[in-house]
Design an enzyme around this catalytic site. Structure first.
Site, PDB file in Angstrom:
ATOM      1  N   HIS A 240       0.845  -1.191   0.000  1.00 29.26           N
ATOM      2  CA  HIS A 240       0.000   0.000   0.000  1.00 29.26           C
ATOM      3  C   HIS A 240       0.884   1.246   0.000  1.00 29.26           C
ATOM      4  CE1 HIS A 240      -3.529  -2.223   1.838  1.00 29.26           C
ATOM      5  NE2 HIS A 240      -2.567  -2.948   2.370  1.00 29.26           N
TER       6      HIS A 240
ATOM      7  N   GLU B  23       2.551  -0.634   4.388  1.00 32.83           N
ATOM      8  CA  GLU B  23       2.344   0.715   3.859  1.00 32.83           C
ATOM      9  C   GLU B  23       3.701   1.361   3.584  1.00 32.83           C
ATOM     10  OE1 GLU B  23      -0.474   2.378   3.223  1.00 32.83           O
ATOM     11  OE2 GLU B  23      -2.030   1.355   4.385  1.00 32.83           O
TER      12      GLU B  23
ATOM     13  N   HIS C 123      -2.354  -3.082  -3.477  1.00 35.16           N
ATOM     14  CA  HIS C 123      -3.711  -2.879  -2.962  1.00 35.16           C
ATOM     15  C   HIS C 123      -4.688  -2.763  -4.129  1.00 35.16           C
ATOM     16  CE1 HIS C 123      -6.355  -0.496   0.129  1.00 35.16           C
ATOM     17  NE2 HIS C 123      -6.805  -1.711  -0.084  1.00 35.16           N
TER      18      HIS C 123
ATOM     19  N   ASP D  77      -3.304   2.269  -5.084  1.00 35.16           N
ATOM     20  CA  ASP D  77      -1.962   2.222  -4.499  1.00 35.16           C
ATOM     21  C   ASP D  77      -1.327   0.841  -4.645  1.00 35.16           C
ATOM     22  OD1 ASP D  77      -4.060   1.586  -2.542  1.00 35.16           O
ATOM     23  OD2 ASP D  77      -2.521   1.550  -1.004  1.00 35.16           O
TER      24      ASP D  77
END
Length: 178
Positions: free
Chosen positions: A33, A115, A154, A164
C-alpha cells in the site's frame, strides 16, 4: 532484523488497537500500500496517529473524513526506510478493506499489509525499496505460503476502489531483488 513471535526485531513498535484474531487461515498474501497524511506530506506523526486511534482529526481539514476510521497495517516504511510495526503478523490488521484475491474475499484474513509512505503519484526512495526488500525476504522465509507470486498491490485486490501503491512503484526491480 529478524522475525520473533510474529514481530520484527530492531524496528519501532507502536501497537494498534485496530486488529483482531485471524480465522484459522495461514498467512499467504503480502499487500503493498501507500499512505501519507496529509497527502504528499512526509515525516509527520499523523500516520502513527491514524493507525493507533489517536489522530487529531481537527489538525488538518483533509482529516475530517478520517473521524472514527478504524484502520491499521502491519508495517509502515517511511521515506528514510525506517520501519514501524503496528500489528503482529499472526493477527489480522485492518488494511485491505473490501478485497478479493484469486476469487477469495476478505484479504485481511490471510494477508500482511505493508504501507509505504508516499502517494499514488510519487516515486519511492531507494531507502524504502531496500527496507521493503529486506522485510519481504524475511516474510517469505518465515511464512511458507507466501511466495513472490502472492505479493500484490492494494489496487490488485480492490480494483476500481484503490490505486496504491501507484504508477511509480517499481515492481520489476522489487520482485527481481527478492
Amino acid at each position: 532484523m529478524q522475525i520473533k513471535q510474529h514481530r520484527l526485531t530492531g524496528v519501532k513498535w507502536l501497537g494498534s488497537q485496530f486488529y483482531n484474531q485471524r480465522p484459522n487461515d495461514e498467512i499467504s498474501l503480502l499487500v503493498i500500500h501507500c499512505i501519507s497524511l496529509p497527502e504528499g506530506c512526509y515525516g509527520l506523526p499523523h500516520i502513527d496517529g491514524l493507525f493507533c486511534g489517536k489522530l487529531d482529526c481537527s489538525a488538518e481539514p483533509s482529516f475530517k473524513d478520517l473521524q472514527g476510521l478504524e484502520v491499521s497495517a502491519h508495517l509502515l516504511i517511511d521515506r528514510n526506510g525506517e520501519v514501524t510495526q503496528y500489528v503482529d503478523f499472526d493477527k489480522r490488521a485492518w488494511h485491505a478493506g473490501v478485497s478479493s484475491f484469486e476469487g477469495r474475499e476478505g484479504c485481511n484474513d490471510y494477508s500482511i499489509g505493508i504501507e509505504l509512505e508516499g502517494t499514488d503519484y510519487s516515486e519511492y526512495t531507494e531507502q524504502q525499496y531496500q527496507s521493503l526488500i529486506k522485510v519481504s525476504q524475511l516474510l517469505l522465509c518465515h511464512y511458507p505460503k507466501l511466495t513472490k507470486q502472492r505479493i500484490v498491490a492494494h489496487s490488485d485486490i480492490a480494483p476500481g476502489r484503490k490505486t496504491d501503491p501507484g504508477y511509480h512503484f517499481d515492481w520489476s526491480s522489487y520482485l527481481k531483488a527478492l
